[in-house]
Motif scaffolding. Structure first.
Motif, PDB file in Angstrom:
ATOM      1  N   MET A   1      -8.886  82.688  25.033  1.00 15.45           N
ATOM      2  CA  MET A   1      -8.807  81.827  26.207  1.00 15.45           C
ATOM      3  C   MET A   1      -7.522  82.118  26.982  1.00 15.45           C
ATOM      4  SD  MET A   1      -9.848  77.878  25.725  1.00 15.45           S
ATOM      5  CE  MET A   1      -8.292  77.070  25.590  1.00 15.45           C
ATOM      6  N   THR A   2      -6.425  82.150  26.244  1.00 21.34           N
ATOM      7  CA  THR A   2      -5.119  82.314  26.890  1.00 21.34           C
ATOM      8  C   THR A   2      -5.015  83.683  27.564  1.00 21.34           C
ATOM      9  OG1 THR A   2      -4.251  81.002  25.070  1.00 21.34           O
ATOM     10  CG2 THR A   2      -2.642  82.039  26.500  1.00 21.34           C
ATOM     11  N   ALA A   3      -5.482  84.703  26.871  1.00 25.66           N
ATOM     12  CA  ALA A   3      -5.413  86.045  27.446  1.00 25.66           C
ATOM     13  C   ALA A   3      -6.251  86.123  28.718  1.00 25.66           C
ATOM     14  CB  ALA A   3      -5.899  87.074  26.424  1.00 25.66           C
ATOM     15  N   ALA A   4      -7.448  85.525  28.671  1.00 28.20           N
ATOM     16  CA  ALA A   4      -8.322  85.559  29.850  1.00 28.20           C
ATOM     17  C   ALA A   4      -7.676  84.780  30.995  1.00 28.20           C
ATOM     18  CB  ALA A   4      -9.684  84.973  29.495  1.00 28.20           C
ATOM     19  N   THR A   5      -7.077  83.642  30.694  1.00 33.40           N
ATOM     20  CA  THR A   5      -6.412  82.855  31.732  1.00 33.40           C
ATOM     21  C   THR A   5      -5.287  83.665  32.359  1.00 33.40           C
ATOM     22  OG1 THR A   5      -6.817  80.931  30.347  1.00 33.40           O
ATOM     23  CG2 THR A   5      -5.357  80.617  32.224  1.00 33.40           C
ATOM     24  N   PHE A   6      -4.497  84.300  31.492  1.00 37.45           N
ATOM     25  CA  PHE A   6      -3.343  85.057  31.970  1.00 37.45           C
ATOM     26  C   PHE A   6      -3.796  86.167  32.922  1.00 37.45           C
ATOM     27  CE2 PHE A   6       0.236  87.885  31.867  1.00 37.45           C
ATOM     28  CZ  PHE A   6       1.325  87.017  31.811  1.00 37.45           C
ATOM     29  N   VAL A   7      -4.763  86.951  32.492  1.00 41.97           N
ATOM     30  CA  VAL A   7      -5.255  88.045  33.335  1.00 41.97           C
ATOM     31  C   VAL A   7      -5.945  87.472  34.575  1.00 41.97           C
ATOM     32  CG1 VAL A   7      -6.870  89.981  33.458  1.00 41.97           C
ATOM     33  CG2 VAL A   7      -5.471  89.639  31.418  1.00 41.97           C
ATOM     34  N   GLY A   8      -6.638  86.371  34.400  1.00 44.70           N
ATOM     35  CA  GLY A   8      -7.355  85.760  35.524  1.00 44.70           C
ATOM     36  C   GLY A   8      -6.418  85.260  36.604  1.00 44.70           C
ATOM     37  N   ILE A   9      -5.227  84.815  36.220  1.00 47.01           N
ATOM     38  CA  ILE A   9      -4.282  84.276  37.195  1.00 47.01           C
ATOM     39  C   ILE A   9      -3.336  85.356  37.701  1.00 47.01           C
ATOM     40  CG2 ILE A   9      -2.358  82.683  37.499  1.00 47.01           C
ATOM     41  CD1 ILE A   9      -3.779  80.847  35.459  1.00 47.01           C
ATOM     42  N   LYS A  10      -2.753  86.104  36.781  1.00 48.80           N
ATOM     43  CA  LYS A  10      -1.638  86.979  37.138  1.00 48.80           C
ATOM     44  C   LYS A  10      -2.057  88.291  37.794  1.00 48.80           C
ATOM     45  CE  LYS A  10       1.799  84.445  35.800  1.00 48.80           C
ATOM     46  NZ  LYS A  10       2.724  83.856  36.788  1.00 48.80           N
ATOM     47  N   VAL A  11      -3.254  88.769  37.457  1.00 47.22           N
ATOM     48  CA  VAL A  11      -3.687  90.020  38.068  1.00 47.22           C
ATOM     49  C   VAL A  11      -4.358  89.679  39.395  1.00 47.22           C
ATOM     50  CG1 VAL A  11      -5.174  92.028  37.838  1.00 47.22           C
ATOM     51  CG2 VAL A  11      -4.009  91.100  35.830  1.00 47.22           C
TER      52      VAL A  11
ATOM     53  N   MET B   1     -12.522  92.127  10.478  1.00 48.39           N
ATOM     54  CA  MET B   1     -11.813  90.977  11.040  1.00 48.39           C
ATOM     55  C   MET B   1     -11.646  91.157  12.544  1.00 48.39           C
ATOM     56  SD  MET B   1     -11.395  88.577   8.964  1.00 48.39           S
ATOM     57  CE  MET B   1     -10.180  87.453   9.622  1.00 48.39           C
ATOM     58  N   PHE B   2     -11.346  92.382  12.973  1.00 50.64           N
ATOM     59  CA  PHE B   2     -11.165  92.623  14.407  1.00 50.64           C
ATOM     60  C   PHE B   2     -12.443  92.279  15.172  1.00 50.64           C
ATOM     61  CE2 PHE B   2     -11.693  95.413  18.088  1.00 50.64           C
ATOM     62  CZ  PHE B   2     -10.592  95.048  18.837  1.00 50.64           C
ATOM     63  N   ILE B   3     -13.575  92.795  14.703  1.00 47.27           N
ATOM     64  CA  ILE B   3     -14.825  92.550  15.430  1.00 47.27           C
ATOM     65  C   ILE B   3     -15.172  91.067  15.395  1.00 47.27           C
ATOM     66  CG2 ILE B   3     -17.297  93.060  15.475  1.00 47.27           C
ATOM     67  CD1 ILE B   3     -16.544  95.857  14.383  1.00 47.27           C
ATOM     68  N   SER B   4     -14.932  90.457  14.253  1.00 45.51           N
ATOM     69  CA  SER B   4     -15.168  89.024  14.148  1.00 45.51           C
ATOM     70  C   SER B   4     -14.331  88.276  15.192  1.00 45.51           C
ATOM     71  CB  SER B   4     -14.805  88.575  12.726  1.00 45.51           C
ATOM     72  OG  SER B   4     -14.757  87.190  12.643  1.00 45.51           O
ATOM     73  N   GLY B   5     -13.053  88.658  15.298  1.00 42.72           N
ATOM     74  CA  GLY B   5     -12.175  88.012  16.267  1.00 42.72           C
ATOM     75  C   GLY B   5     -12.582  88.281  17.707  1.00 42.72           C
ATOM     76  N   VAL B   6     -13.191  89.452  17.948  1.00 38.28           N
ATOM     77  CA  VAL B   6     -13.662  89.758  19.305  1.00 38.28           C
ATOM     78  C   VAL B   6     -14.707  88.734  19.742  1.00 38.28           C
ATOM     79  CG1 VAL B   6     -15.113  91.370  20.595  1.00 38.28           C
ATOM     80  CG2 VAL B   6     -13.118  92.207  19.358  1.00 38.28           C
ATOM     81  N   PHE B   7     -15.620  88.397  18.842  1.00 33.78           N
ATOM     82  CA  PHE B   7     -16.635  87.395  19.189  1.00 33.78           C
ATOM     83  C   PHE B   7     -15.981  86.063  19.555  1.00 33.78           C
ATOM     84  CE2 PHE B   7     -19.487  90.018  16.346  1.00 33.78           C
ATOM     85  CZ  PHE B   7     -20.354  90.407  17.358  1.00 33.78           C
ATOM     86  N   ALA B   8     -15.022  85.633  18.703  1.00 40.08           N
ATOM     87  CA  ALA B   8     -14.383  84.337  18.944  1.00 40.08           C
ATOM     88  C   ALA B   8     -13.542  84.385  20.217  1.00 40.08           C
ATOM     89  CB  ALA B   8     -13.536  83.940  17.740  1.00 40.08           C
ATOM     90  N   GLY B   9     -12.833  85.508  20.431  1.00 44.02           N
ATOM     91  CA  GLY B   9     -12.019  85.639  21.628  1.00 44.02           C
ATOM     92  C   GLY B   9     -12.877  85.602  22.882  1.00 44.02           C
ATOM     93  N   LEU B  10     -14.041  86.232  22.791  1.00 45.94           N
ATOM     94  CA  LEU B  10     -14.974  86.230  23.903  1.00 45.94           C
ATOM     95  C   LEU B  10     -15.421  84.801  24.219  1.00 45.94           C
ATOM     96  CD1 LEU B  10     -16.078  88.539  25.582  1.00 45.94           C
ATOM     97  CD2 LEU B  10     -18.069  88.617  24.085  1.00 45.94           C
ATOM     98  N   ALA B  11     -15.644  84.021  23.175  1.00 45.63           N
ATOM     99  CA  ALA B  11     -16.038  82.626  23.370  1.00 45.63           C
ATOM    100  C   ALA B  11     -14.970  81.895  24.182  1.00 45.63           C
ATOM    101  CB  ALA B  11     -16.244  81.935  22.024  1.00 45.63           C
ATOM    102  N   GLY B  12     -13.700  82.113  23.822  1.00 46.94           N
ATOM    103  CA  GLY B  12     -12.608  81.468  24.559  1.00 46.94           C
ATOM    104  C   GLY B  12     -12.565  81.953  25.997  1.00 46.94           C
ATOM    105  N   ALA B  13     -12.753  83.248  26.175  1.00 44.92           N
ATOM    106  CA  ALA B  13     -12.667  83.818  27.522  1.00 44.92           C
ATOM    107  C   ALA B  13     -13.756  83.259  28.430  1.00 44.92           C
ATOM    108  CB  ALA B  13     -12.760  85.339  27.440  1.00 44.92           C
ATOM    109  N   VAL B  14     -14.989  83.162  27.922  1.00 41.54           N
ATOM    110  CA  VAL B  14     -16.058  82.684  28.799  1.00 41.54           C
ATOM    111  C   VAL B  14     -15.874  81.191  29.133  1.00 41.54           C
ATOM    112  CG1 VAL B  14     -17.695  84.396  27.950  1.00 41.54           C
ATOM    113  CG2 VAL B  14     -17.772  82.084  27.007  1.00 41.54           C
ATOM    114  N   GLN B  15     -15.267  80.455  28.235  1.00 41.39           N
ATOM    115  CA  GLN B  15     -15.019  79.045  28.564  1.00 41.39           C
ATOM    116  C   GLN B  15     -14.075  78.927  29.750  1.00 41.39           C
ATOM    117  OE1 GLN B  15     -17.543  77.555  27.193  1.00 41.39           O
ATOM    118  NE2 GLN B  15     -16.362  75.781  26.513  1.00 41.39           N
ATOM    119  N   VAL B  16     -13.038  79.770  29.768  1.00 41.05           N
ATOM    120  CA  VAL B  16     -12.083  79.728  30.871  1.00 41.05           C
ATOM    121  C   VAL B  16     -12.695  80.302  32.150  1.00 41.05           C
ATOM    122  CG1 VAL B  16      -9.962  80.784  31.749  1.00 41.05           C
ATOM    123  CG2 VAL B  16      -9.995  79.732  29.497  1.00 41.05           C
TER     124      VAL B  16
END
Lengths: 511, 358
Positions: free
Chosen positions: B93-103, B247-262
């Motif tokens: 979520m945070t990474a998506a927000t950061f890129v969404g705002i700052k870029v 673990m990385f791929i597992s985290g990608v799914f969860a990170g994606l969930a956060g990103a789409v919420q934002v």
């Protein structure tokens, strides 16, 4: 006419599972004070039958009489009430508990609300003395040997008042000494009026201890014979359904260039204790080198070092003059080493994978199985089919889970996979452990066939018979070192036994 | 025949019956509490399917649950318990927000995917920390992922607070319109329900999960390591590397969930006082879906429907919405305690049931 009825009589027991008749109208009589052996290959239906007697399964047809009375055994507690006790192959003990705690588990004697540990302990001691078991009731399970643990299982059944004891492959986990002690105990038990059913596929033990043998093949009773009127050959033939030779036929070895050169390797375990201590050996193409030794003298560590599963501190391991010590397992495999592992469940197979998937466990990443990151299951299926047919692995299909095959067929599958890689060096660790006569014959023939094709075969085994019969040359391992080298033609069990116990007097010193 | 048989005994019947049992347990508790369970369930489904807006919002509710469910299940298939979906979700979520705002200054076709990828990647790397510690140091991943949940929560708040927070607000500024993944035409069609591309992504992620795990070389390795790390090592696979990868791929799914919420729902990120809970709900979804990607599609849908519908239950029948948690809990209980379900079903097919191998 007035003879006492048999203590246990099975009448026409039939049990079907989907696609298979596990027990086909099996009848059997166990008389008082008798040791009745149940002989059959893996998967012949012995275990199913005993699970029926112990109430774990219900027969589809047939009935069970105890002391002439028909009974219905629908759960293990009922079986125990009827005086049936089972000594399982895999012990069912709580490791951190004491012997007494384990034995009373589930039927704890009470004094008010307290556990009456003292009475129980005394009773167990008395039982132990009566049958010559020599078990210390206050020892913890994880502190006592496997043989002792088995006696605890025996005591458990006696404590619960068993008159009929079922032993399921009792010697599979025991050392030769423990086996002869167990035989003594079994004799004592029948002398005290107990009756025993012994499930096994080891002919030697049957000849030694049993009074009567019932042979089962593919779910059917083939014959019931008096042991004294039979011979190992006759029994083996009835069990397998064809004649079996115990003697392994082989031509003399024609050793060629050195394939494996192990020079002065040392390794420590995680507690810092040396497990390999300057071990050296040489193995040539076209010979089978047997490594004899008592379990725990560095055999497992040697195999691990040779296959890349363990790092060594010093020394060198060369396969065809390529140094392989401390290389990762895949590099070792690629340099021409195949390995039939000691523990097929732990290392040899992924039990929850299908047979198909297991057949490419080490080669899945290569063409033609791997096409641009995706697996070609048609190619894998073709390979699996070829191996299954060629090595006669009995499996309902390639998609069957490895877990559901019998031990012998699992081992055949591993051997098929390892030999098919066409290795320069084949390491076979306990390749016939837990297998029946027919399967043992198959495995040993395969090893010799590999030798005849000019491969180098390293055979590690605790079974002296196997070492003597199959090897061309024998080295003895003791405390992480090779302590002697002998030839099977010019040695005997006694000499080898002495060397295995650490005395180097018998053999020539290793060069 | 045997495949058909397996479907009915193994994968479908048990969860279905477990769901029915869960609903019954919920109904009993409602009865005890003096509520009308039939009216309550009726209101629940009316809330979900009653109008287009609510139906759209239910889909919105379901989407991240599917993704976090996949995260948990993927790790599980490789023999790992990823309890850190929560933390990976926040990091994504945070990474998506950061890129969404700052870029700024990018066209939508690049900016939105970039923000999504940033979220997915950071979620993956966050989980890979736990994987690395497990592979190299043997630290249990359950402990590390739980610890990383808290680290992620405060790290996320810190980043929003320090870089993205307009004066006097409790949430970040809005992301650039170019980073949004909302689908305006669908938003209009569903009467302003927050529809976004993430919904399609969740379905695609399930398909990817399936193909990757059961058709690819990597998936074969991961499953081998998951079932039997000893045999995997014996066969020459690098167990540690596979643990990190899983673990990385597992985290990608969860990170994606956060990103789409934002990027698809809120378009900003709040300062969080506590965990949003979607990562933890993923554990429940994975259980209901029996760790199968298509099961998780259904499990996530069920979870989303029940959660979103619980509001209707409370309006229509006066039942406290928390009660739906009891229903979900019971469903998980019955799925986990399959023996109970099988025992109930036993008379239905007792003859065929014992596929026991000798």
């Amino acid at each position: 006419m007035s003879a006492a009825p048999p203590v246990l009589e099975l009448k026409g027991i039939t049990k079907r599972f989907p696609g298979i008749v596990a027990n086909d109208s099996i009848s059997l009589k166990l008389n008082k004070g008798e040791i009745h052996a149940l002989l059959g290959e893996n998967g012949a239906g012995k275990s199913t039958l005993m699970n029926i007697v112990f109430g774990l399964y219900q027969p589809d047809e047939g009935s069970i009489d105890i002391n002439g009375q028909p009974v219905l055994i629908d759960n293990p507690n009922k079986a125990i009430d009827l005086g049936i006790g089972m000594v399982h192959q895999h012990f069912k003990l709580v490791e951190p508990f004491t012997v007494t705690e384990n034995i009373i588990l589930g039927m704890e004697p009470r004094k008010g609300i307290n556990l009456d540990y003292k009475t129980a302990s005394a009773k167990i001691k008395a039982l132990s003395e009566q049958y010559g078991l020599k078990v210390n009731p206050n020892a913890k399970i994880h502190d006592i040997s496997v043989g002792m643990q088995q006696r605890v299982e025996i005591l458990k059944t006696l404590y619960r008042g068993a008159d009929i004891l079922i032993f399921d492959e009792p010697t599979a986990v025991l050392t030769p000494q423990e086996i002869s002690e167990l035989m003594e105990i079994m004799r004592r038990l029948v002398a005290e009026g107990k009756s025993i059913i012994l499930i096994t596929h080891k002919l030697k033990e049957i000849m030694q201890i049993s009074d009567v043998v019932t042979i089962i093949r593919r779910g059917k009773v083939i014959d019931t014979v008096k042991t004294s009127e039979s011979s190992p050959h006759e029994l083996a033939e009835k069990m397998v359904g064809r004649s079996v030779s115990f003697k392994v036929d082989k031509k003399p070895a024609e050793p060629k260039e050195a394939v494996l050169q192990v020079n002065n390797i040392s390794a420590k375990n995680k507690d810092g204790v040396p497990v390999l201590d300057g071990l050296s050996l040489t193995l040539r193409a076209g010979e089978i080198l047997g490594v004899a030794g008592v379990d725990g003298n560095g055999q497992s560590e040697l195999i691990e070092a040779l296959t890349g599963l363990r790092k060594i501190d010093s020394g060198s391991i060369k396969v065809l003059s390529q140094e392989i010590s401390n290389l990762p397992p895949r590099k070792v495999i690629e340099s021409g080493v195949s390995h039939i592992p000691e523990d097929r469940h732990k290392h040899g197979l992924v039990l929850d994978f299908s047979m198909k998937e297991n057949m490419v466990l080490e080669t899945y990443y290569k063409e033609p199985y791997n096409r641009k990151g995706f697996l070609d299951y048609d190619a894998i299926g073709k390979q699996a089919k070829r191996l299954i047919e060629h090595f006669d692995v009995r499996t309902p299909s390639m998609d069957t889970l490895a877990r559901s095959l019998s031990g012998g067929n699992q081992q055949k599958a591993i051997i098929a996979r390892e030999i098919d890689k066409n290795p320069d060096l084949l390491i076979a660790a306990q390749p016939t452990r837990g297998l029946d006569v027919g399967a043992i014959e198959f495995v040993q023939r395969q090893l010799i066939a590999q030798r005849d094709q000019g491969k180098a075969v390293l055979l590690i085994s605790f079974e002296l018979d196997e070492i003597m019969n199959v090897s061309d040359r024998i080295v003895v391992i003791y405390e992480g070192r090779i302590v002697g080298e002998v030839y099977p033609e010019s040695t005997n069990d006694q000499e080898l036994g002495l060397m295995m116990a650490g005395s180097t007097a018998g053999g020539k010193a290793h060069e | 025949m045997s495949k058909l048989y397996k479907i009915f005994t193994g994968s479908i019947v048990v969860p279905l019956v477990a769901i029915i049992f869960g609903l019954i347990v919920g109904a009993i508790i409602m009865l005890v509490g003096g509520y009308d369970p039939l009216l309550a369930y009726q209101s629940l489904f009316e809330q979900v399917f009653g109008n287009l807006y609510d139906f759209g919002e239910t889909l919105r509710e379901i989407t991240p649950l599917i993704l976090t469910g996949l995260a948990v299940a993927f790790a599980f298939r490789a023999g790992l318990f990823n309890i850190g979906g929560e933390g990976q979700f926040i990091v994504g979520m945070t990474a998506a927000t950061f890129v969404g705002i700052k870029v700024t200054g990018l066209p939508s076709i690049i900016h939105a995917p970039l923000a999504l990828i940033a979220g997915a990647l950071c979620g993956g790397l966050w989980a890979a920390i736990a994987g690395y510690l497990k592979a190299k140091r043997g630290v249990n991943e359950v402990i590390t992922t739980i610890m990383l949940n808290w680290t992620a929560l405060y790290l996320g708040n810190y980043i929003v607070n320090s870089f993205l927070l307009p004066e006097g607000m409790d949430h970040s500024e809005e992301i650039q319109p170019t980073a949004s993944i909302s689908i305006q035409s669908l938003v209009n069609f569903f009467n302003d329900a927050r529809m976004h591309w993430g919904m399609l992504l969740a379905v695609l992620a399930s398909v990817f999960f399936y193909y990757f795990l059961w058709k690819s070389k990597q998936g074969y390795e991961l499953r081998a390591v998951g079932f039997n790390p000893n045999a995997a090592e014996y066969a020459g696979m690098n167990v540690g590397r596979n643990v990190v990868k899983a673990m990385f791929i597992s985290g990608v799914f969860a990170g994606l969930a956060g990103a789409v919420q934002v990027l698809g729902v809120f378009h900003y990120q709040s300062i969080m006082s506590g965990s949003p809970g979607i990562g933890f709900d993923g554990i429940a979804v994975a259980l209901i879906g029996m760790n199968h990607p298509f099961g998780i599609l259904l499990g996530g849908s069920l979870f989303g429907i029940l959660t979103y519908g619980s509001a209707g239950m409370s309006f229509g029948a006066g039942v406290p919405p928390e009660l739906i948690r009891i229903v979900i809990g019971s469903i998980i209980f019955f799925i986990a305690a399959q023996g109970i379900v099988r025992w109930v079903l036993k008379p239905l097919y007792s003859k065929r049931k014992k596929e026991k191998v000798l």
